[in-house]
Design a protein around this motif. Structure first.
Motif, PDB file in Angstrom:
ATOM      1  N   CYS A  88     -79.020 -44.609   7.156  1.00 38.76           N
ATOM      2  CA  CYS A  88     -78.205 -44.924   5.983  1.00 38.76           C
ATOM      3  C   CYS A  88     -76.719 -44.727   6.242  1.00 38.76           C
ATOM      4  CB  CYS A  88     -78.642 -44.050   4.807  1.00 38.76           C
ATOM      5  SG  CYS A  88     -80.320 -44.393   4.259  1.00 38.76           S
ATOM      6  N   ARG A  89     -76.352 -44.454   7.458  1.00 37.50           N
ATOM      7  CA  ARG A  89     -74.937 -44.206   7.767  1.00 37.50           C
ATOM      8  C   ARG A  89     -74.141 -45.499   7.772  1.00 37.50           C
ATOM      9  NH1 ARG A  89     -75.993 -39.502  12.228  1.00 37.50           N
ATOM     10  NH2 ARG A  89     -76.797 -38.035  10.695  1.00 37.50           N
ATOM     11  N   ARG A  90     -72.822 -45.361   7.754  1.00 33.54           N
ATOM     12  CA  ARG A  90     -71.864 -46.474   7.772  1.00 33.54           C
ATOM     13  C   ARG A  90     -71.896 -47.262   6.462  1.00 33.54           C
ATOM     14  NH1 ARG A  90     -68.569 -44.984  11.345  1.00 33.54           N
ATOM     15  NH2 ARG A  90     -67.581 -46.977  11.049  1.00 33.54           N
ATOM     16  N   ARG A  91     -72.314 -46.594   5.377  1.00 29.95           N
ATOM     17  CA  ARG A  91     -72.333 -47.237   4.054  1.00 29.95           C
ATOM     18  C   ARG A  91     -71.417 -46.530   3.074  1.00 29.95           C
ATOM     19  NH1 ARG A  91     -78.406 -47.407   2.284  1.00 29.95           N
ATOM     20  NH2 ARG A  91     -77.384 -47.922   0.332  1.00 29.95           N
ATOM     21  N   GLY A  92     -70.680 -45.529   3.541  1.00 34.17           N
ATOM     22  CA  GLY A  92     -69.764 -44.812   2.658  1.00 34.17           C
ATOM     23  C   GLY A  92     -70.387 -43.649   1.911  1.00 34.17           C
ATOM     24  N   ILE A  93     -71.616 -43.288   2.263  1.00 37.64           N
ATOM     25  CA  ILE A  93     -72.304 -42.209   1.552  1.00 37.64           C
ATOM     26  C   ILE A  93     -71.598 -40.877   1.784  1.00 37.64           C
ATOM     27  CG2 ILE A  93     -74.461 -40.892   1.400  1.00 37.64           C
ATOM     28  CD1 ILE A  93     -75.939 -43.553   2.003  1.00 37.64           C
ATOM     29  N   ALA A  94     -71.302 -40.549   3.034  1.00 36.89           N
ATOM     30  CA  ALA A  94     -70.639 -39.269   3.333  1.00 36.89           C
ATOM     31  C   ALA A  94     -69.283 -39.207   2.647  1.00 36.89           C
ATOM     32  CB  ALA A  94     -70.501 -39.082   4.843  1.00 36.89           C
ATOM     33  N   SER A  95     -68.512 -40.275   2.739  1.00 38.81           N
ATOM     34  CA  SER A  95     -67.187 -40.296   2.108  1.00 38.81           C
ATOM     35  C   SER A  95     -67.289 -40.137   0.596  1.00 38.81           C
ATOM     36  CB  SER A  95     -66.457 -41.593   2.449  1.00 38.81           C
ATOM     37  OG  SER A  95     -66.216 -41.661   3.837  1.00 38.81           O
ATOM     38  N   ALA A  96     -68.295 -40.765  -0.010  1.00 37.20           N
ATOM     39  CA  ALA A  96     -68.481 -40.648  -1.457  1.00 37.20           C
ATOM     40  C   ALA A  96     -68.870 -39.225  -1.844  1.00 37.20           C
ATOM     41  CB  ALA A  96     -69.544 -41.640  -1.933  1.00 37.20           C
ATOM     42  N   LEU A  97     -69.729 -38.587  -1.043  1.00 36.37           N
ATOM     43  CA  LEU A  97     -70.110 -37.198  -1.308  1.00 36.37           C
ATOM     44  C   LEU A  97     -68.896 -36.275  -1.210  1.00 36.37           C
ATOM     45  CD1 LEU A  97     -73.493 -37.106   0.622  1.00 36.37           C
ATOM     46  CD2 LEU A  97     -73.216 -36.643  -1.828  1.00 36.37           C
ATOM     47  N   VAL A  98     -68.087 -36.465  -0.177  1.00 34.13           N
ATOM     48  CA  VAL A  98     -66.883 -35.645  -0.010  1.00 34.13           C
ATOM     49  C   VAL A  98     -65.947 -35.843  -1.195  1.00 34.13           C
ATOM     50  CG1 VAL A  98     -64.817 -35.262   1.391  1.00 34.13           C
ATOM     51  CG2 VAL A  98     -67.041 -35.544   2.514  1.00 34.13           C
ATOM     52  N   ALA A  99     -65.707 -37.087  -1.569  1.00 30.47           N
ATOM     53  CA  ALA A  99     -64.805 -37.373  -2.692  1.00 30.47           C
ATOM     54  C   ALA A  99     -65.313 -36.732  -3.981  1.00 30.47           C
ATOM     55  CB  ALA A  99     -64.650 -38.886  -2.868  1.00 30.47           C
ATOM     56  N   PHE A 118     -69.104 -27.455  13.995  1.00 32.24           N
ATOM     57  CA  PHE A 118     -69.310 -26.982  15.360  1.00 32.24           C
ATOM     58  C   PHE A 118     -68.501 -27.841  16.325  1.00 32.24           C
ATOM     59  CE2 PHE A 118     -73.415 -25.296  13.647  1.00 32.24           C
ATOM     60  CZ  PHE A 118     -73.183 -23.964  13.950  1.00 32.24           C
ATOM     61  N   ARG A 119     -67.885 -27.211  17.296  1.00 34.02           N
ATOM     62  CA  ARG A 119     -67.108 -27.959  18.287  1.00 34.02           C
ATOM     63  C   ARG A 119     -67.986 -28.962  19.029  1.00 34.02           C
ATOM     64  NH1 ARG A 119     -62.243 -24.339  20.524  1.00 34.02           N
ATOM     65  NH2 ARG A 119     -61.907 -23.178  18.609  1.00 34.02           N
ATOM     66  N   SER A 120     -69.269 -28.651  19.168  1.00 33.21           N
ATOM     67  CA  SER A 120     -70.201 -29.533  19.887  1.00 33.21           C
ATOM     68  C   SER A 120     -70.666 -30.721  19.047  1.00 33.21           C
ATOM     69  CB  SER A 120     -71.419 -28.730  20.335  1.00 33.21           C
ATOM     70  OG  SER A 120     -72.085 -28.176  19.200  1.00 33.21           O
ATOM     71  N   ASN A 121     -70.319 -30.765  17.763  1.00 32.45           N
ATOM     72  CA  ASN A 121     -70.764 -31.823  16.855  1.00 32.45           C
ATOM     73  C   ASN A 121     -69.763 -32.980  16.906  1.00 32.45           C
ATOM     74  OD1 ASN A 121     -71.522 -33.482  14.747  1.00 32.45           O
ATOM     75  ND2 ASN A 121     -71.705 -31.839  13.245  1.00 32.45           N
ATOM     76  N   ALA A 122     -69.920 -33.848  17.891  1.00 29.03           N
ATOM     77  CA  ALA A 122     -68.963 -34.949  18.101  1.00 29.03           C
ATOM     78  C   ALA A 122     -68.889 -35.870  16.890  1.00 29.03           C
ATOM     79  CB  ALA A 122     -69.333 -35.739  19.360  1.00 29.03           C
ATOM     80  N   ASP A 123     -70.034 -36.253  16.332  1.00 27.36           N
ATOM     81  CA  ASP A 123     -70.034 -37.148  15.168  1.00 27.36           C
ATOM     82  C   ASP A 123     -69.331 -36.494  13.983  1.00 27.36           C
ATOM     83  OD1 ASP A 123     -71.391 -39.092  16.573  1.00 27.36           O
ATOM     84  OD2 ASP A 123     -73.342 -38.656  15.665  1.00 27.36           O
ATOM     85  N   GLY A 124     -69.630 -35.232  13.739  1.00 28.07           N
ATOM     86  CA  GLY A 124     -69.016 -34.529  12.620  1.00 28.07           C
ATOM     87  C   GLY A 124     -67.512 -34.398  12.789  1.00 28.07           C
ATOM     88  N   ASN A 125     -67.080 -34.015  13.979  1.00 28.90           N
ATOM     89  CA  ASN A 125     -65.643 -33.888  14.226  1.00 28.90           C
ATOM     90  C   ASN A 125     -64.936 -35.226  14.065  1.00 28.90           C
ATOM     91  OD1 ASN A 125     -64.849 -31.033  15.105  1.00 28.90           O
ATOM     92  ND2 ASN A 125     -66.743 -31.386  16.224  1.00 28.90           N
ATOM     93  N   ALA A 126     -65.549 -36.289  14.547  1.00 29.39           N
ATOM     94  CA  ALA A 126     -64.952 -37.622  14.416  1.00 29.39           C
ATOM     95  C   ALA A 126     -64.867 -38.027  12.942  1.00 29.39           C
ATOM     96  CB  ALA A 126     -65.760 -38.644  15.209  1.00 29.39           C
ATOM     97  N   PHE A 127     -65.911 -37.731  12.158  1.00 34.60           N
ATOM     98  CA  PHE A 127     -65.910 -38.086  10.741  1.00 34.60           C
ATOM     99  C   PHE A 127     -64.757 -37.407  10.007  1.00 34.60           C
ATOM    100  CE2 PHE A 127     -66.820 -36.877   6.383  1.00 34.60           C
ATOM    101  CZ  PHE A 127     -66.999 -38.117   5.804  1.00 34.60           C
ATOM    102  N   TRP A 128     -64.638 -36.081  10.151  1.00 30.90           N
ATOM    103  CA  TRP A 128     -63.618 -35.345   9.405  1.00 30.90           C
ATOM    104  C   TRP A 128     -62.222 -35.748   9.841  1.00 30.90           C
ATOM    105  CZ3 TRP A 128     -65.157 -33.428   5.065  1.00 30.90           C
ATOM    106  CH2 TRP A 128     -66.483 -33.025   4.918  1.00 30.90           C
ATOM    107  N   ALA A 129     -62.022 -35.972  11.138  1.00 30.27           N
ATOM    108  CA  ALA A 129     -60.707 -36.409  11.615  1.00 30.27           C
ATOM    109  C   ALA A 129     -60.365 -37.779  11.048  1.00 30.27           C
ATOM    110  CB  ALA A 129     -60.678 -36.431  13.143  1.00 30.27           C
ATOM    111  N   ALA A 130     -61.323 -38.713  11.074  1.00 27.59           N
ATOM    112  CA  ALA A 130     -61.080 -40.061  10.547  1.00 27.59           C
ATOM    113  C   ALA A 130     -60.832 -40.038   9.042  1.00 27.59           C
ATOM    114  CB  ALA A 130     -62.262 -40.974  10.883  1.00 27.59           C
ATOM    115  N   ALA A 131     -61.399 -39.045   8.357  1.00 28.02           N
ATOM    116  CA  ALA A 131     -61.229 -38.935   6.908  1.00 28.02           C
ATOM    117  C   ALA A 131     -59.897 -38.293   6.532  1.00 28.02           C
ATOM    118  CB  ALA A 131     -62.389 -38.134   6.312  1.00 28.02           C
TER     119      ALA A 131
END
Length: 152
Positions: A88-99, A118-131
């Motif tokens: 279900c990713r890439r549909r704006g769900i995470a961004s909507a939850l954060v907002a 976690f520093r090892s969480n590449a996807d998570g770090n990329a998401f928060w930085a992009a947001a």
């Protein structure tokens, strides 16, 4: 017709304790999300009671596909356990939850919120930085476990 291919929109609603098993399963399936003793049903019940109307889940066709928990200490907000089902990713769900969580915190006068990744969480770090979140290199987080196991 392009609109016929669009997936149905997901729905956000307040997280309830009855969502516990589905949320726990989602967290366990999500790389980079750590499940600890502090995520027991009793602990989550305390968290939701202490932070009412701040944590949300996303549903798609009645199935829980995303979650984000939020709380505050009266001055600063904190986000925990952002997870969205892989399919279900890439549909704006995470961004909507954060907002939604940030809006709920802001309504209480909480204007600065933190999230640990976690520093090892590449996807998570990329998401928060992009947001647009700022990675902090000027502070260190220190932790102490009192009266619990090593996975508290």
């Amino acid at each position: 017709h392009a609109d016929a291919m669009k997936p149905e929109p997901f729905q956000l609603r307040e997280m309830m304790l009855s969502d516990y098993e589905a949320v726990l399963g989602l967290m366990r399936r999500t790389p980079g999300v750590s499940v600890r003793e502090a995520d027991s049903e009793a602990a989550i019940a305390r968290f939701l009671e202490h932070n009412p109307e701040l944590s949300f889940v996303a549903e798609d066709g009645g199935r829980l596909v995303g979650c984000l928990m939020a709380g505050h200490d009266g001055r600063r907000g904190a986000l925990y356990h952002l997870a969205v089902d892989a399919e279900c990713r890439r549909r704006g769900i995470a961004s909507a939850l954060v907002a939604r969580c940030l809006a709920a915190l802001e309504a209480l006068g909480i204007h600065k919120t933190h999230v640990d990744v976690f520093r090892s969480n590449a996807d998570g770090n990329a998401f928060w930085a992009a947001a647009g979140w700022t990675r902090r290199d000027d502070v260190h987080r220190f932790s102490m476990i009192c009266g619990g196991g090593s996975n508290a």
